[in-house]
Design a protein around this motif. Sequence first.
Motif, mmCIF file in Angstrom:
data_model
loop_
_atom_site.group_PDB
_atom_site.id
_atom_site.type_symbol
_atom_site.label_atom_id
_atom_site.label_comp_id
_atom_site.label_asym_id
_atom_site.label_seq_id
_atom_site.Cartn_x
_atom_site.Cartn_y
_atom_site.Cartn_z
ATOM 1 N N SER A 265 -9.547 -7.193 23.198
ATOM 2 C CA SER A 265 -8.967 -6.478 22.047
ATOM 3 C C SER A 265 -9.516 -5.314 21.625
ATOM 4 N N PRO B 205 -5.338 -18.318 18.893
ATOM 5 C CA PRO B 205 -6.191 -17.609 18.679
ATOM 6 C C PRO B 205 -5.834 -17.485 17.118
ATOM 7 N N HIS C 173 -14.642 -10.123 15.348
ATOM 8 C CA HIS C 173 -13.266 -10.532 16.863
ATOM 9 C C HIS C 173 -13.637 -11.865 17.786
ATOM 10 N N VAL D 116 -2.602 -12.895 21.883
ATOM 11 C CA VAL D 116 -2.695 -11.643 19.883
ATOM 12 C C VAL D 116 -2.904 -10.544 20.326
ATOM 13 N N THR E 34 -5.769 -15.460 26.195
ATOM 14 C CA THR E 34 -6.424 -15.464 24.516
ATOM 15 C C THR E 34 -5.785 -13.676 24.128
ATOM 16 N N MET F 25 -12.831 -15.572 18.520
ATOM 17 C CA MET F 25 -11.740 -16.098 19.059
ATOM 18 C C MET F 25 -12.587 -17.301 19.644
ATOM 19 N N ARG G 23 -3.668 -11.685 14.292
ATOM 20 C CA ARG G 23 -3.790 -10.297 13.996
ATOM 21 C C ARG G 23 -4.560 -10.449 12.876
ATOM 22 N N THR H 195 -7.072 -21.440 12.471
ATOM 23 C CA THR H 195 -7.118 -20.482 12.682
ATOM 24 C C THR H 195 -5.450 -20.332 12.304
#
Length: 371
Positions: A300, A332, A314, A57, A53, A318, A335, A359
């Motif tokens: 992240s 995901p 965040h 990202v 993941t 996710m 951004r 997403t």
Amino acid sequence: MSAAPHADDARDVDVVCLGESMVTFVPSRPGRLADVPAFSRGIGGAESNVACTLARVGHTARWISRVGADGFGDHLVAEIAAAGVDVSYVRRDPDRPTGVYFRTAGERALGETDGGDGRGEGGGEGEGGGEELSEVVYYRAGSAAAAMSPDLVPREQTWSGRVLHLTGITAALSDGCRALLRELTTRAPGRPLVSFDVNYRTALWRGGGAGRLLDLARGCDLVFVGEDEAGAAWGLRGAAAIRAALPEPEVLVVKQGSAGATAYARRPAGGDEVTCEPAPRVEVVAAVGAGDAFAAGFLSGTLRGLPVAERLRHGHLMAAAALTVPGDLGAPPAREHADGLVALDAGAWGTLRLAPGWTDAGPVSAEVATP
């Protein structure tokens, strides 16, 4: 004050994730494992889920583990590498097999599973989540990953990232794995930020020893724990009681299911800054892998130096990406899309409802953000 990863020229990736991954077989149709005629193959593992993941990202991630010198090991390494994760420190064991497991569409919460996959902590149960239990059968005893030990995993490898991410699952696999985690969670000069997801599973700790997880967590800088698993493992009730039992980590994140999550971040002058963020409503396809995705989202945000509230959001997003797909790993959001949702005011965030396919949306707008 919040935990921040070390900046060090010798650390060549953002995050190192260490732990076992297995090949997972999911039924081709609903029903008991005894009645299902065929299965599709995937991968599963808490630490590699986090690594995949994070790589997807935009972070650099490395996975450290051992797999068998077999076709299942080939599949695991290839799939995790395809997600953009560095697998150069994965070792092949000629004498031990790669672990495998079979599961039905969902995942048992805490009672009978010994797997490494979250069940929706941080993402909420949402519509369609329900409480239906499922079967999970593991074939991991004597696996290649269970042979990990301090002698076989050099410190320079585990300390090669700005963050080292671990879970309590590894500690339950063998005496060697437990010794490795004791070493990695012992505070020492120059170590990276150590992140630890408790990931308590009763089947792995059936003979007792859940207290060892508490000891390991105390040596870490950032700890994730579900409110339900803290109750099952340690008899603790409520986020404040969990923090009282775990004062050592600089940041403690208590996942509270559909209610959201609470983070305790130590202030320089003493005491904690307490931040609570509700989870958006999620139409759940399969409650698998969300805990791992939540950890990846929060990490992240940590790597990006975001405020704790944004890190929590965040994490929720996710987790929602994992909850709205059948497998352990959801694609995901981009951004820019995630940042737009995270920036919503409290009212708009509170009305979010995330369904399968969410997403794929473009950059957020007021119309996208509200139902």
